[in-house]
Design an enzyme around this catalytic site. Structure first.
Site, PDB file in Angstrom:
ATOM      1  CG  LEU A 129      -2.000  -0.928   1.155  1.00 51.12           C
ATOM      2  CD1 LEU A 129      -3.035  -1.083   2.374  1.00 51.12           C
ATOM      3  CD2 LEU A 129      -3.062  -0.517  -0.109  1.00 51.12           C
ATOM      4  CG  ASP A 164       5.423   1.869  -4.749  1.00 49.07           C
ATOM      5  OD1 ASP A 164       4.759   1.505  -5.526  1.00 49.07           O
ATOM      6  OD2 ASP A 164       5.499   1.322  -3.649  1.00 49.07           O
TER       7      ASP A 164
HETATM    8  O1  PMV Z   1       5.490  -1.611  -3.041  1.00 51.06           O
HETATM    9  P1  PMV Z   1       4.896  -2.793  -3.659  1.00 51.06           P
HETATM   10  O2  PMV Z   1       4.710  -3.972  -3.073  1.00 51.06           O
HETATM   11  O3  PMV Z   1       3.595  -2.271  -4.292  1.00 51.06           O
HETATM   12  O4  PMV Z   1       5.546  -3.174  -5.007  1.00 51.06           O
HETATM   13  C1  PMV Z   1       6.278  -2.596  -5.892  1.00 51.06           C
HETATM   14  C2  PMV Z   1       5.886  -3.111  -7.189  1.00 51.06           C
HETATM   15  C3  PMV Z   1       7.106  -3.674  -7.708  1.00 51.06           C
HETATM   16  O5  PMV Z   1       6.790  -3.545  -9.008  1.00 51.06           O
HETATM   17  C4  PMV Z   1       6.890  -5.274  -7.420  1.00 51.06           C
HETATM   18  C5  PMV Z   1       8.458  -3.251  -7.613  1.00 51.06           C
HETATM   19  C6  PMV Z   1       8.527  -1.699  -8.147  1.00 51.06           C
HETATM   20  O6  PMV Z   1       9.555  -1.110  -7.557  1.00 51.06           O
HETATM   21  O7  PMV Z   1       7.907  -1.438  -9.098  1.00 51.06           O
END
Ligand code: PMV
Length: 313
Positions: free
Chosen positions: A106, A152
């Site tokens: 999240l 993110d």
């Molecule tokens: O932070 P999370 O669990 O939403 O994972 C990020 C998504 C990934 O593609 C797995 C890693 C990334 O850096 O984009």
């Protein structure tokens, strides 16, 4: 004159399509989740020199100049002060709180860092545009994730649905019709760097095989973007089904995630998939109009540790 305070917040996030493939340069879609938030309050404390960081949720209280280089809160503060080009400032106390569960996809780390950067920028009267906030948070994300794609920090800093591809400008994602998402938490924490690192080793061993999975995920993300823009709920749902099948094939799903995905389908979801790194954390289901509570109930019944309903607009 003393004790002036500024508060800023940042939302959680989920990845709609393209997790993992995005690390390898394929496109992905992500949306903010405003039901959970990180908040940072910055206060002038004239009697104090330097910066004091207070994180009541984890019972911590420490000085910036004593924090280790890999402390993510301190890294966000240092990054923000550098981006703001601030060499001197009054004594400051930063109080950081968050309702975003940790290590479950999240975006807790990105949201906390974003709240810190925004609060400091506003407090020191030097507002930073979202792209600059995102750049600072990206550096902090490296402490958590090792090799983050940047999705993110981008979705949290821009705080709107985005179409993301590494090394390309962020594109806002137009949402043709509201999408009601039900987010189900497996209750299993799963640090992103572990899943990403494991997948990287398998990609190194069989690059051709994994590149082809990532190509297929990239094509799904492009198809999904068009479906989201058209407001085609059934089309978005089918893309989720297809994306989850590929995530299972690359080995990042889990019994718990698959169980919640199945329960969502049983309750009439238009589609469901794991979201984020996998092996635990959260899954998302797309509820047809008026069916969100039913899907949420099915997820709880199947053992979800928490359920959030959010509408993407
Ligand atoms: O932070 P999370 O669990 O939403 O994972 C990020 C998504 C990934 O593609 C797995 C890693 C990334 O850096 O984009």
């Amino acid at each position: 004159m003393t004790n002036r305070a500024t508060t800023a917040s940042a939302p959680g996030k989920i990845i709609l399509f393209g997790e993992h493939a995005v690390v390898y340069g394929r496109p992905a879609l992500a949306v903010p989740v405003t039901q959970v938030q990180a908040v940072c309050r910055v206060q002038d404390v004239s009697a104090q020199a330097g910066v004091l960081i207070v994180a009541p949720d984890v019972n911590r209280r420490y000085r910036l100049d004593r924090a280790s280089p890999d402390d993510p809160l301190a890294a966000a503060v240092r990054g923000a002060l550098a981006a703001l080009n601030v060499s001197s400032h009054p004594g400051l106390t930063l109080t950081v709180r968050s309702t975003i569960p940790i290590a479950c996809g999240l975006g807790s780390g990105a949201a906390i860092a974003t709240a810190i950067v925004r609060a400091l920028a506003q407090h020191l009267k030097h507002p930073l545009p979202p792209a600059a906030v995102s750049d600072v948070v990206f550096e902090v994300e490296k402490i958590h994730h090792g090799t983050p794609s940047g999705i993110d920090n981008s979705v949290v800093a821009f705080a709107r649905p985005i179409f993301f591809q590494k090394n390309s400008p962020i594109e806002p994602l137009a949402v043709g019709a509201p999408l009601t998402l039900v987010i189900g938490d497996t209750g299993v924490t799963s640090p992103t760097y572990k899943v990403v690192g494991d997948l990287r080793r398998r990609w190194q061993a069989e690059p051709g095989r994994y590149e082809s999975y990532f190509d297929r995920m990239g094509r799904i993300a492009l198809r999904a973007r068009r479906a989201v823009e058209r407001g085609d709920v059934a089309g978005v749902g089918q893309c989720m089904v297809d994306n989850h099948a590929l995530l299972q094939e690359i080995g990042v799903s889990s019994t718990e995630l698959d169980g919640l995905v199945k329960a969502a389908h049983g309750a009439g979801a238009a589609g469901a998939k794991l979201s984020g790194a996998g092996w635990g954390g959260n899954m998302i289901a797309l509820a047809p109009p008026g069916r969100a509570e039913e899907v949420a109930g099915a997820l709880r019944g199947a053992g979800a540790a928490g359920v959030i309903i959010t509408v993407v607009r």
